[in-house]
Design a protein around this motif. Structure first.
Motif, PDB file in Angstrom:
ATOM      1  N   ILE A 439       0.850  -1.207   0.000  1.00 36.71           N
ATOM      2  CA  ILE A 439       0.000   0.000   0.000  1.00 36.71           C
ATOM      3  C   ILE A 439       0.884   1.256   0.000  1.00 36.71           C
ATOM      4  N   LEU A 440       1.971   1.210   0.775  1.00 34.02           N
ATOM      5  CA  LEU A 440       2.893   2.352   0.785  1.00 34.02           C
ATOM      6  C   LEU A 440       3.506   2.546  -0.606  1.00 34.02           C
ATOM      7  N   ASN A 441       3.952   1.459  -1.221  1.00 33.29           N
ATOM      8  CA  ASN A 441       4.521   1.568  -2.566  1.00 33.29           C
ATOM      9  C   ASN A 441       3.510   2.105  -3.562  1.00 33.29           C
ATOM     10  N   ASN A 442       2.271   1.646  -3.430  1.00 34.77           N
ATOM     11  CA  ASN A 442       1.234   2.142  -4.356  1.00 34.77           C
ATOM     12  C   ASN A 442       1.067   3.652  -4.211  1.00 34.77           C
ATOM     13  N   ALA A 443       1.126   4.131  -2.969  1.00 38.39           N
ATOM     14  CA  ALA A 443       0.990   5.586  -2.742  1.00 38.39           C
ATOM     15  C   ALA A 443       2.165   6.320  -3.377  1.00 38.39           C
ATOM     16  N   ILE A 444       3.370   5.745  -3.263  1.00 35.42           N
ATOM     17  CA  ILE A 444       4.540   6.398  -3.859  1.00 35.42           C
ATOM     18  C   ILE A 444       4.399   6.447  -5.375  1.00 35.42           C
ATOM     19  N   TYR A 445       3.861   5.395  -5.954  1.00 38.50           N
ATOM     20  CA  TYR A 445       3.736   5.366  -7.408  1.00 38.50           C
ATOM     21  C   TYR A 445       2.400   5.899  -7.912  1.00 38.50           C
ATOM     22  N   GLY A 446       1.772   6.737  -7.101  1.00 33.48           N
ATOM     23  CA  GLY A 446       0.672   7.538  -7.625  1.00 33.48           C
ATOM     24  C   GLY A 446      -0.725   7.008  -7.408  1.00 33.48           C
ATOM     25  N   LYS A 447      -0.886   5.926  -6.615  1.00 35.56           N
ATOM     26  CA  LYS A 447      -2.260   5.402  -6.437  1.00 35.56           C
ATOM     27  C   LYS A 447      -2.827   5.763  -5.071  1.00 35.56           C
TER      28      LYS A 447
END
Ligand code: XUL
Ligand code: CO
Length: 447
Positions: A439-447
């Protein structure tokens, strides 16, 4: 073409105009790709969220020296023989850089902006003169002072410590220096005053009365606080933790230690912590961990934004480029509701072999773009609320019934035992760490 500062007459950074936001599509190395100061993120501009500060010592004083070699950064503002004339050139260079890079704040040690004199009085006068000049430039440019501090670690008199020196006469010299630096902070309207105890620690316990030294440290912090408040200082006093270097052991070892010291001594009304990434990692923690400790205790003051080297561990003071690490920091800052009087001071230096004037700009552009990306990623994550809802749910058993009664201190150990004896084996619950990480990675990549 190294060391190409000062080719023009008046400009110290000739050929470099004000750095602008050009967006991710730009190939211009002297432009922001992500830091768009007026862009609104959750109702506030990026500029207001991030409050970038420039560290005077690294950017205008640090000359590339390391333990194995001397100067590699040759600055035109160091050329005049009279140290006050050189200090004035340095001030001009600094304000030129501030306005060209477009950061709203700066930070300094007393000795960064004014040379030490032969006597206390002469040092005070030097500082006062430079501070008056700095005030004029602040008024002309709109720059603000994030925090000031006193350098009580470079002069040989401080080799055994400043506030914790075993010789009272040295302690008194440190007191004089702090008084003048607090006066400077007040005059320049600083939002903070930092104590970093570079030499407040020991090299060997054999020759050290640690208990007495810590008592002196406390007495001096109280004296400084009392003087500052009496003289009208409205900002935060801050302790900057660091475990070691230059001493073997520093008393403000890490954030947990500094926070406990503040709370134990009832200093929480006036004191906060200033957290530096590379100091946290040197203490064996993450930046994130130390920020969280400060925030959990309501003591997050400000941030020294830098990063260390993942292999060698020591305080390399590199410019922040790690978006993942910066995002985790900004999550804490946003959840903390910002930092009130704090900001992001780049306590970071160019590498010894980065010798072009443009390198100073590349370094800051990288740091500012990194935190702009991090701010937006953290904002996406915090606003979405998925992680905070998951964490809340993880502790749901304490929200009602016996769990809530436990939090309300309604159970003795024996009563808890009886509850356990009367119920079966609890079902295991997954910690779902990998899902959180995704979820953290998704936030970093714009989601
Ligand atoms: C040293 C350090 C200092 C403080 C101010 O490691 O971080 O520059 O920030 O004295
Ligand atoms: Co620092």
């Amino acid at each position: 073409m190294g060391n190409d500062f000062f080719k023009g007459n008046k400009e110290f950074f000739p050929g470099i105009a004000k750095i602008k936001y050009e967006g991710p599509g730009s190939d211009n190395p002297l432009a922001f790709k992500f830091y768009n100061e007026n862009k609104i993120v959750s109702g506030k501009s990026m500029k207001a969220h991030l409050k970038f500060g420039i560290a005077y010592w690294h950017s205008f004083c640090g000359d590339g020296t390391d333990p194995f070699g001397g100067t590699t950064h040759f600055y035109p503002w160091n050329e005049k023989n009279d140290p006050m004339d050189a200090a004035k050139d340095k001030l001009d260079a600094a304000f030129e850089f501030f306005t060209k890079i477009g950061a709203p704040y700066y930070c300094f040690h007393d000795r960064d902006i004014a040379p030490e004199g032969k006597t206390v009085l002469e040092s005070e006068k030097n500082l006062q003169t430079m501070v008056e000049m700095a005030k004029e430039r602040q008024d002309a440019t709109g720059m603000k002072l994030l925090w000031a501090t006193a350098n009580m670690f470079s002069h040989h008199r401080y080799m055994n410590g400043a506030f914790t020196n075993p010789d009272f006469k040295v302690l008194a010299k440190a007191a004089a220096q702090v008084k003048a630096a607090i006066d400077a902070a007040i005059y320049l309207g600083a939002d903070g005053y930092v104590f970093w105890g570079g030499r407040e620690g020991y090299m060997s316990l054999l020759n050290t009365d640690m208990k007495r030294e810590k008592d002196h440290l406390l007495k001096m912090l109280i004296a400084a606080r009392d003087y500052g408040r009496k003289a009208g200082f409205k900002g935060n006093f801050m302790i900057e933790p660091k475990p070691m270097e230059p001493t073997k052991h520093q008393y403000d070892y890490d954030t947990e230690t500094a926070v406990s010291f503040i709370l134990q001594n009832g200093l929480e009304k006036d004191f906060r912590v200033n957290i530096e990434n590379n100091h946290a990692t040197l203490a064996g923690h993450t930046f994130w961990h130390d920020l969280k400790i400060a925030s959990d205790n309501g003591l997050l003051g400000s941030i020294d934004a830098n990063q260390g080297d993942y292999q060698n561990g020591w305080d390399t003071d590199q410019f922040p480029t790690n978006v993942y690490e910066a995002t985790r920091a900004m999550i804490v800052v946003l959840e903390n509701g910002g930092m009130e009087k704090g900001g992001l001071n780049f306590d970071a230096k160019r590498r010894r072999n980065s010798t072009d004037s443009a390198d100073l700009f590349h370094a800051h552009i990288g740091g500012m773009d990194t935190f702009a990306l991090a701010l937006e990623a953290a904002d996406r994550l915090v606003n979405k609320g998925t992680i905070s809802a998951m964490v809340k749910d993880r502790y749901a058993s304490f929200d009602k019934g016996a769990g809530a009664d436990f939090e309300a201190c309604k159970f003795s150990l024996e009563q808890l035992r009886d509850l356990a004896a009367g119920s079966g084996e609890p079902e295991t619950t997954s910690g779902r760490q990998e899902l959180y990480e995704n979820i953290l990675n998704n936030a970093i990549y714009g989601k």
